[in-house]
Scaffold this active site. Sequence first.
Site, mmCIF file in Angstrom:
data_model
loop_
_atom_site.group_PDB
_atom_site.id
_atom_site.type_symbol
_atom_site.label_atom_id
_atom_site.label_comp_id
_atom_site.label_asym_id
_atom_site.label_seq_id
_atom_site.Cartn_x
_atom_site.Cartn_y
_atom_site.Cartn_z
ATOM 1 N N THR A 148 0.770 -1.229 0.000
ATOM 2 C CA THR A 148 0.000 0.000 0.000
ATOM 3 C C THR A 148 0.800 1.277 0.000
ATOM 4 O OG1 THR A 148 -1.879 -0.910 1.097
ATOM 5 C CG2 THR A 148 -1.680 1.443 1.179
ATOM 6 N N GLU B 105 11.301 -1.011 -0.992
ATOM 7 C CA GLU B 105 11.817 -2.157 -0.246
ATOM 8 C C GLU B 105 13.224 -2.534 -0.678
ATOM 9 O OE1 GLU B 105 7.983 -4.684 0.953
ATOM 10 O OE2 GLU B 105 8.615 -4.792 -1.117
ATOM 11 N N ASN C 249 10.883 -9.966 0.735
ATOM 12 C CA ASN C 249 9.667 -10.514 0.162
ATOM 13 C C ASN C 249 9.613 -12.030 0.123
ATOM 14 O OD1 ASN C 249 7.909 -8.274 -0.534
ATOM 15 N ND2 ASN C 249 9.713 -7.582 -1.654
#
Lengths: 395, 395
Positions: B183, B269, B390
């Site tokens: 998000t 990330e 991830n």
Amino acid sequence: MKEINGNIATPAGFTADAVHAQLKYKHLDLGFIMSDVPAAVAGVFTTNKVSAAPVKFDKNIVKNGKAQAIIVNSAVANAVTGEEGAKNVVKTAKLLEEKFGISSNLTAVCSTGVIGVQLPMDKIAAGISKLSKNGNADGFAEAILTTDTKTKTISLEAEIFDKTVKMSGVCKGSGMIHPNMATMLAFITTDATISPELLQKTLSSLTETTFNQITVDGDTSTNDTVLVLANGCSEIPEILENTAEYDIFKEMLAQTMSTLAKKIAADGEGATKLIEVTLSGAPDDLSARMLAKKIVGSSLVKTAIFGADPNWGRIISAIGQSAIFEVPDIELEIQNELVLYHSTPVNFDAALLSEKLKEDKIYIKVDLNAGNGSGQAWGCDLTYKYVEINALYTS
Amino acid sequence: MKEINGNIATPAGFTADAVHAQLKYKHLDLGFIMSDVPAAVAGVFTTNKVSAAPVKFDKNIVKNGKAQAIIVNSAVANAVTGEEGAKNVVKTAKLLEEKFGISSNLTAVCSTGVIGVQLPMDKIAAGISKLSKNGNADGFAEAILTTDTKTKTISLEAEIFDKTVKMSGVCKGSGMIHPNMATMLAFITTDATISPELLQKTLSSLTETTFNQITVDGDTSTNDTVLVLANGCSEIPEILENTAEYDIFKEMLAQTMSTLAKKIAADGEGATKLIEVTLSGAPDDLSARMLAKKIVGSSLVKTAIFGADPNWGRIISAIGQSAIFEVPDIELEIQNELVLYHSTPVNFDAALLSEKLKEDKIYIKVDLNAGNGSGQAWGCDLTYKYVEINALYTS
């Protein structure tokens, strides 16, 4: 139809060779396929607007419908090389004409490797001088590789018109150890008898559901090429559309192409797992294939599978961001475990599913309950090794 | 116009608070913004077809044009949660109505976190009971974070109609440590006076060149939301379109949005570098923005930049595979070094450029010489850390 041992020269009337032209440090790097007679040729090429010089050359060969030889070098892609690059393609074909007497109009030229570097024509010429008509046919599959970890081949035979027809395919995947190395190349030979037009139609249609449905990292190379040669040396009558013989031939080509495509996906850069997505219930096949490919291409899905992490939300999010129709009723299975039903989370054993995600083939099944369209796509996981391969500066 | 120190409650008539509702283990996880009076509201939302329950709720608030409060939780996205999820959004707004007297029709509700998990309403209720009107406004920027490594804020002031108008923005990027967390959320407050319609028009148009031009991993979350509240508490007259005052206001909003967008890209990330692509010479701005985003989103470009590898071929290939017009004359600069001119490789000092690629801001400039369209996009490199974040199963 059955699989047989063989190489790219197994179908009747084909020969092949592979030599070390010193483009690579020590591996085979120049491959050659020749047919005894001019063959029907069909091809599909990269849609990248910055296509390589050999791609432009080969498109003309395919337009004419006939080819008798294919020469392939690895290590240098001959892409973004301007006028000089285009001239070097013609020179390569002319060198083969001098040596083997095959018109340069009948010779397809393919390259894979670094972008923006000119072909070293002295090495290409020296390599061609070493080629022989009945050479190292097994080596061809190795000579076209860049960073692939294994050769990718298949040979089939089937009875058509009561005779044995053979088909062989070899390919390489997109790999990058040297900067800018890329490309999917596939070569298929068959001794079947078929017109260039029908061969092209069959190839183009099967490409949509095979090679176009694999993705390693979402990038389309400047050099992607698939070429099929059909030389008729099985001496069967011509295969015509809408016949039982055509159905067999099409099945052979479909199996050859889908086998090669899956081998490329499984051997993607840094990959540890093959991922197969089967998506049904889309409004039509085209959107089903598109969505299946989006799932298998999502970095978040790919890293989750590398980590054996059953976080299905990433799969649903990949669908939602790409669908151009409403998807209120999704069903999702991973490794045959149901995780979502009527778009509502199902209780499942996360530890068990995580165990199953450690296998080397991952199956994702989606039903969108929004129509009768279905499709499949293949890819691989995204790993530390992928980043390593593509981040290291080695030139 | 100048940048000032501040937080989301710095513009006149706004208050904010943040508490730990135990959704996260120990960090702030519930944030609250309130205006003294109903404010004009504008919003842009994810285009993901699987949008979260709060997104559907907030779209109605924005349609009505007025809002007075925003409540945001992190840790749970309330996406793919069916009927129960939708009811929990309404319950959250009702809880605020009970406590602060603000109609639930004037309260926007936002969530970010795990997909497919229901909001723990007991914790939400307990958290709301702890909120106060003049609370920890600085903490708001922290309460909305998931895996972001830093808070992202900006405050500006400018003179409009001879009065000081203030604007503050905070946002979070897409991060994933827990599976399925994603998000982009952004909240902007201003004490300017402007109609909801003009506010929406301005927000929508600026979104195209700011938030829509950043990419971390190509995935669009189910919850992406940008909300702007303009409460008029600066007591200036209403700002109308095509006026000098509007120009200043639009510039404030543009700087707020582009600053926040770049902060998200830089804190992607696992990122170590911000990448800015400036593309000119396209047929129109839309295709320039699209191509700039394709370059900054290419896994091959992102890994090369992580490795400080000047392999410009990947940039050209990314253009070629995405352009829907011909690109025969490309000029390319990386960190102000010219590497390609008239689509022909230029000799450059690869070692020097590799050094320059170790900086933490990377500038890629492309001129396609095919028109007057231009655009920019921002992203980050693709690193081992991205794969680690991830791939790890942590739930």
